[in-house]
Design a protein around this motif. Sequence first.
Motif, PDB file in Angstrom:
ATOM      1  N   MET A  91      37.153  42.064  42.467  1.00 25.54           N
ATOM      2  CA  MET A  91      38.200  42.413  41.519  1.00 25.54           C
ATOM      3  C   MET A  91      37.609  42.662  40.138  1.00 25.54           C
ATOM      4  O   MET A  91      36.753  41.918  39.672  1.00 25.54           O
ATOM      5  CB  MET A  91      39.240  41.311  41.430  1.00 25.54           C
ATOM      6  CG  MET A  91      40.355  41.660  40.460  1.00 25.54           C
ATOM      7  SD  MET A  91      41.916  40.981  40.962  1.00 25.54           S
ATOM      8  CE  MET A  91      43.076  41.955  40.027  1.00 25.54           C
ATOM      9  N   VAL A  92      38.117  43.707  39.498  1.00 25.25           N
ATOM     10  CA  VAL A  92      37.669  44.042  38.154  1.00 25.25           C
ATOM     11  C   VAL A  92      38.893  44.042  37.246  1.00 25.25           C
ATOM     12  O   VAL A  92      39.911  44.654  37.579  1.00 25.25           O
ATOM     13  CB  VAL A  92      36.978  45.419  38.134  1.00 25.25           C
ATOM     14  CG1 VAL A  92      36.608  45.813  36.711  1.00 25.25           C
ATOM     15  CG2 VAL A  92      35.752  45.399  39.027  1.00 25.25           C
ATOM     16  N   PHE A  93      38.787  43.312  36.115  1.00 29.54           N
ATOM     17  CA  PHE A  93      39.948  43.106  35.247  1.00 29.54           C
ATOM     18  C   PHE A  93      39.884  44.002  34.023  1.00 29.54           C
ATOM     19  O   PHE A  93      38.815  44.483  33.634  1.00 29.54           O
ATOM     20  CB  PHE A  93      39.985  41.655  34.767  1.00 29.54           C
ATOM     21  CG  PHE A  93      40.092  40.648  35.868  1.00 29.54           C
ATOM     22  CD1 PHE A  93      41.324  40.152  36.251  1.00 29.54           C
ATOM     23  CD2 PHE A  93      38.961  40.182  36.519  1.00 29.54           C
ATOM     24  CE1 PHE A  93      41.427  39.211  37.259  1.00 29.54           C
ATOM     25  CE2 PHE A  93      39.057  39.246  37.526  1.00 29.54           C
ATOM     26  CZ  PHE A  93      40.285  38.755  37.903  1.00 29.54           C
ATOM     27  N   GLN A  94      41.050  44.131  33.404  1.00 31.14           N
ATOM     28  CA  GLN A  94      41.122  44.899  32.162  1.00 31.14           C
ATOM     29  C   GLN A  94      40.222  44.286  31.094  1.00 31.14           C
ATOM     30  O   GLN A  94      39.518  44.996  30.381  1.00 31.14           O
ATOM     31  CB  GLN A  94      42.581  44.915  31.692  1.00 31.14           C
ATOM     32  CG  GLN A  94      42.782  45.655  30.403  1.00 31.14           C
ATOM     33  CD  GLN A  94      44.251  45.723  30.033  1.00 31.14           C
ATOM     34  OE1 GLN A  94      45.131  45.443  30.834  1.00 31.14           O
ATOM     35  NE2 GLN A  94      44.524  46.110  28.812  1.00 31.14           N
ATOM     36  N   SER A  95      40.232  42.949  30.995  1.00 35.67           N
ATOM     37  CA  SER A  95      39.482  42.296  29.916  1.00 35.67           C
ATOM     38  C   SER A  95      38.139  41.739  30.394  1.00 35.67           C
ATOM     39  O   SER A  95      37.665  40.737  29.866  1.00 35.67           O
ATOM     40  CB  SER A  95      40.329  41.197  29.296  1.00 35.67           C
ATOM     41  OG  SER A  95      40.859  40.369  30.306  1.00 35.67           O
TER      42      SER A  95
END
Lengths: 251, 277, 221
Positions: A91-95
């Motif tokens: 998973m890759v997050f906005q922040s």
Amino acid sequence: MSIQTASDVPMIELKNVNKHFGSLHVLKDISLSVKKGEVVVIIGPSGSGKSTLCRTINRLETIDSGEIWFDGAKLPEEGRELANLRSQIGMVFQSFNLFAHMSVLDNMTLAPTSVRRVPKAEARAEAMRLLERVGVGDQAHKVPAELSGGQQQRAAIARALAMHPKAMLFDEPTSALDPEMIGEVLNVMTELAREGMTMVIVTHEMNFARRVSDRVIFMDGGSIVEENTPEAFFSHPRTRRAADFLQSIQK
Amino acid sequence: MSGGTSIRDRLYEQPGPRTRRRVAAFTVVALIGLGILIYLIVRQFAEQGQLEVRYWDFFLKWSTWRFLLTGLLSTLRAALTAAVIAIALGFVMMRGKLQRNPVPRWIAVAAIEFTRGVPTLLLIYFFFLVLPRMGVNIGAFWRITLPCAISASGIIAEAFRAGVNAVPKGQTEAALSLGMSPLLTFYRVVFPQAIRFVIPSLIAELVIVLKDTTFAYVVSYADLMQKAKVLITSHDSLVSVYLVVAVIYILINYALNKLSDRMARRMNRTVAPAKVL
Amino acid sequence: MSLSALLNEYGGMYLRALLNTWRLTAICFTGAFIIGVLVTVLRVCPVKPLRAFGVFYVQVFRNIPGAAMLIILVYALPRLRILLSFEMCVIVASVLIPSAFCSEHLMSGMNTINPGQIEAARALGLTFTQMITRIVIPQALRSTVLPMTSLCVSTMLTTALGSQVSLRPHQLELTGVVNYINSRAVGGIMAFAISAALYVMTALLIGWVGARIDRKVRILR
């Protein structure tokens, strides 16, 4: 009757998923199936539920009803089983969410060594290889705060890849970046897609969606309003709401 | 401070059925454990006869409370006086520490480090044992008030300084560019803004001063603790009186801390949008 | 009394008192830290009664004056058949009160952690225990070095409670020794100044060590 081979099983499958935040119905009877190797982009106005949908896939958000399946297994509700399944979904997050107290390299090796019990040396070698690949190999010994946003996000992608995930979720990966850094992150993602990674991407980057995705999902008000090929979606969307949305984002 | 929605709530995911069962089981075990703990304490009191009516019934009388109240008023009088002096001293130290001239600056730094590094009790002994021998005779009130004030002043100076530093630099620059003198800039522009940041820590500081005044017995000032001692001799009931007095102190300090927290939260709300970083 | 006369007659006592203050501070700070961590665990655990107990503990010991605490330990506990030595009473008071503040510092240290990192840990498949031990605790500890440094100094100041009970001469700490000397000889301002200087020196030393550790482990954000 044919024998189901592993490749026939969808990588990600949502069946009649519903979710409420208090009185707000944020996901309305969502059904969605993502094939192995498929790249699905979810777009829609803010508040449409697209991020929430993305986050339900590894149960960062719980659901009220419906079922979620990943690679032929039902998403466990808790405990080690859930952790184990999550370790297979990057998973890759906005922040970015790199661990602030560790070097980039330690960020990379933490999960492989502690979750998968990969020997330290092996994990480090693999981490270096991945960091080189996303172009931040020379930043490995710095702490996240010393990197630019684009570098942090590329390192975060590498961190997810270090677990050799079966699929990757991207939750608005470029929304927190300065414009000049968006390209470098999208390039990494494009390359991943070419290599056949199964990807679910929530994004506002329409050109990227058009170029890279196999399928576009348009969400509004908690429902999937339109599912289409990128070509068809961007040139002549079937639904009124999608057309309005595309109109509104064209400056 | 302990806030409402904090990281604590984010540590946990929404529990699944197994987690819910486990938490429920632990809750039962914890309740039983705490119940046993309370039972053991009460039993210890009962076995030692500390629950006998004669140890507690005088707390039902108004005269007892009136007596304690006079002590409490003395305590508050000493604490408030000490706090006012401490704020004045703290302000002077802060001004000194922010001077460009190294002489006042180093004096202020030395004073701050001294007051922060020396226990209040030692200062009380100084006022109690040393000053009289040097021919300085002040009453019991000042012998407890002054050391408490000095002891708190260094921390208050640092709180003031933090408040002044929290005021954006642009404010000073704007005032100076309008032709205001540095002194005028400080008193009319910077300090009035800084004070808003500082008020919560000043209230919290009052708690420290209030706690320090409990050493008043050293100098025989008739504060709440002293009144408690009188009560103990007249009713021969040490345990109950000291417990009640401790609870009084805890409740007052708790209320002050809550007030400070609330002020801090309100400051944050009103100040935050204007904060430029 | 002049400085040299004082040091001639009581120099050894001051040295022992300094070492006693250091010893008490070290013991009490360690104890306070351990209990503070345990209480913080209670305060963040999902079991409601334990949370309530943790909050209650902190509010009681954060708000009770040191003198009241000591008096209860020295005078009230024996009537409940719990007998502690005088020195033990001082230690218990100087552990319990700072432990409450320790827990408060740890709670605010935890609040500096970006919640997104907890989600990231989850998404990587870390278990709850791994997330706590690898992400939450290291960050909380590293961002509380300076508050813990002040806590260590205030623990030292709390051990001055030792002057309020009758300790034997070899047990005296820095405040008690001033009292002792003044009750025997006219120690005057010097007797007081020596102890004060030793206290301030110790506080500066603690502050210096704390600042060094902080510089080393501080988390860039």
